[in-house]
Design a protein around this motif. Structure first.
Motif, mmCIF file in Angstrom:
data_model
loop_
_atom_site.group_PDB
_atom_site.id
_atom_site.type_symbol
_atom_site.label_atom_id
_atom_site.label_comp_id
_atom_site.label_asym_id
_atom_site.label_seq_id
_atom_site.Cartn_x
_atom_site.Cartn_y
_atom_site.Cartn_z
ATOM 1 N N SER A 65 0.834 -1.217 0.000
ATOM 2 C CA SER A 65 0.000 0.000 0.000
ATOM 3 C C SER A 65 0.860 1.256 0.000
ATOM 4 N N CYS A 110 -2.655 -7.819 -4.530
ATOM 5 C CA CYS A 110 -2.871 -6.726 -5.487
ATOM 6 C C CYS A 110 -4.346 -6.594 -5.852
ATOM 7 N N ALA A 111 -5.026 -7.729 -5.989
ATOM 8 C CA ALA A 111 -6.454 -7.679 -6.297
ATOM 9 C C ALA A 111 -7.227 -7.029 -5.150
ATOM 10 N N GLU A 112 -6.869 -7.343 -3.913
ATOM 11 C CA GLU A 112 -7.531 -6.736 -2.758
ATOM 12 C C GLU A 112 -7.326 -5.223 -2.717
ATOM 13 N N LEU A 113 -6.195 -4.768 -3.281
ATOM 14 C CA LEU A 113 -5.901 -3.324 -3.301
ATOM 15 C C LEU A 113 -6.468 -2.643 -4.538
ATOM 16 N N GLY A 114 -7.246 -3.394 -5.326
ATOM 17 C CA GLY A 114 -7.962 -2.791 -6.440
ATOM 18 C C GLY A 114 -7.279 -2.856 -7.788
ATOM 19 N N THR A 163 -6.045 -4.559 -11.360
ATOM 20 C CA THR A 163 -6.487 -5.570 -12.314
ATOM 21 C C THR A 163 -5.404 -6.632 -12.405
ATOM 22 N N THR A 212 -10.671 -9.856 -10.212
ATOM 23 C CA THR A 212 -10.392 -8.569 -10.855
ATOM 24 C C THR A 212 -9.730 -8.724 -12.222
ATOM 25 N N ASP A 215 -2.163 -1.311 -12.156
ATOM 26 C CA ASP A 215 -2.713 -0.241 -11.332
ATOM 27 C C ASP A 215 -3.480 0.721 -12.241
#
Length: 334
Positions: free
Chosen positions: A75, A101-105, A107, A271, A316
Motif C-alpha cells: 500500500s 494486489c487484487a484486494e488493493l484494487g 487488475t 479482478t 494499477d
C-alpha cells in the motif's frame, strides 16, 4: 512521513537477508539484478523491487517482507507511486502476491506459470525418461565435458556463446531483461554456473540462482549454447547440475516463468480483465513467433515437473495499451 524509494549502496547487503527470510517466489533472486531499484518503508523490514519505465514503475514480484507487513508495504508503495504521478505494473507475481494486489484494487491476470521438480526422489530411470537419457548419452559420446566454473575465469567463453546464440536467433532478436537473471556482478558468488566443453572449447552453459521459501533449491536461469552443438548438450548439463544439487541436499529445481503457458480459468482472480484474458490466450495459441513459449515448455516438460505455479501480472488503474507497452518495453518480452 518521508518514505525512501531507494536504498543507499551500503544498504544492499540487507536485500539478500530479506530474500532469505521472506521470499517465496522461485525467481526472487532476480530482484538483485543490476539496474533494479528498491522501495523501503521505515519500520518495515524488506523491500519492493521495481524499475521505472516512463510513467510506469514495473514491480518485480510481490513485497519481500514478513506476512503481517505485506499489505502495508504494498500500500505504501502504491501511494508513493501515485504521489509521484506514476502507476504500478506488477510482473511475475505469485498467487499470494496476486491476491494482495487484487484486494488493493489492481487488475490482475494470469499470464503464464513456472514449473518445479521435486529432487528428493528424482531419478532419470524408467520408461518416461528414455528419450532424455538417449539425448544425454549422445552428447556425452560426442566428448562433452561438464564442470562448475568461476564466472570471472570464463567471461570470454560466455561472451562468445551469447554473441553467437543471439546471431542465430536473428538480427531483430533482443535479450529478455528484468525477467531473467544475469552472470557476474556483486552476487555471482551465490549463483552456480556449469559449462559444457568439447575438445576444450566452451559450447554451452547453464546458470542457476538460489531459491528460498517453501520450495527451496535452485532456479534454472540463463542457458545458452552454440548453434552447432550436438543434440542433448543442455539436457546433459542440467542432469549433471541436478546430481550436484541432490548431493548438496537441495529439495527443488525450478524452471522459472514461462509466459503464455498453463492458462486456466481456475487460476484467475475476480479482478481479471476479460479483454486481457482473450489477448493472452490468443498469444498462447498462435503467438510462438512473438514469444517461443511452447519450445521453452517442451524443454521443461522433459523433466516431468511435479509443481505448477501460476504467475500473474497486475495493473494499477486497469489495463491500457500504454501499460501493456510499458511491460513489453521494460522486459523485451516481444
Amino acid at each position: 512521513m518521508k518514505v525512501p524509494d531507494a536504498l543507499q549502496p551500503e544498504g544492499h547487503a540487507s536485500l539478500v537477508s530479506a530474500l532469505e527470510q521472506y521470499a517465496d517466489n522461485p525467481s526472487a533472486f532476480l530482484a538483485l539484478n543490476r539496474d533494479n531499484e528498491y522501495f523501503t518503508c521505515p519500520g518495515i523490514e524488506g523491500f519492493i523491487c521495481y524499475r521505472p519505465h516512463g510513467r510506469r514503475w514495473i514491480q518485480f514480484g510481490g513485497p519481500f517482507t514478513d506476512t503481517p507487513s505485506r499489505a502495508e508495504l504494498q500500500s505504501q508503495f502504491l501511494e508513493h507511486a501515485h504521489r509521484s504521478g506514476r502507476r504500478i505494473v506488477g510482473v511475475q507475481l505469485q498467487r499470494a502476491d496476486a491476491e494482495l494486489c487484487a484486494e488493493l484494487g489492481l487488475t490482475v491476470n494470469q499470464v503464464g506459470a513456472s514449473y518445479a521438480v521435486d529432487l528428493q526422489d528424482f531419478s532419470l530411470r524408467g520408461k518416461r525418461f528414455v528419450r532424455l537419457r538417449n539425448k544425454i548419452s549422445r552428447a556425452m559420446r560426442a566428448g562433452l565435458e561438464i564442470s562448475e566454473v568461476d564466472a570471472d575465469k570464463c567471461a570470454d567463453d560466455i561472451e562468445t556463446i551469447d554473441a553467437r546464440w543471439l546471431r542465430e536467433k536473428g538480427k531483430h532478436t533482443k535479450e529478455l531483461t528484468f525477467l531473467i537473471g544475469e552472470i557476474g556482478g556483486e552476487w555471482q558468488s551465490l549463483r552456480k554456473l556449469f559449462v559444457g566443453k568439447i575438445d576444450g572449447t566452451a559450447i554451452a552453459y547453464v546458470s542457476y540462482a538460489p531459491v528460498y521459501g517453501s520450495r527451496p533449491g535452485w532456479l534454472h536461469d540463463l542457458s545458452r549454447r552454440l548453434p552447432d552443438c550436438p543434440p542433448g548438450v543442455m539436457e546433459a548439463i542440467n542432469s549433471h547440475a541436478i546430481d550436484h544439487m541432490r548431493e548438496l541436499g537441495a529439495p527443488w529445481l525450478h524452471f522459472g516463468f514461462t509466459p503464455f503457458t498453463s492458462l486456466d480459468d481456475s487460476h484467475q482472480l475476480p479482478t481479471a480483465s476479460r479483454a486481457a484474458t482473450r489477448i493472452v490466450r490468443l498469444i498462447a495459441d498462435h503467438g510462438d513467433r512473438v514469444y517461443p513459449a511452447q519450445s521453452q515448455l517442451e524443454y521443461k516438460s522433459k523433466w516431468y515437473p511435479t509443481a505448477l505455479l501460476p504467475e500473474y501480472f497486475a495493473f494499477d488503474g486497469g489495463i491500457s495499451p500504454r501499460s501493456l507497452w510499458s511491460v513489453v518495453r521494460a522486459t523485451n518480452i516481444v
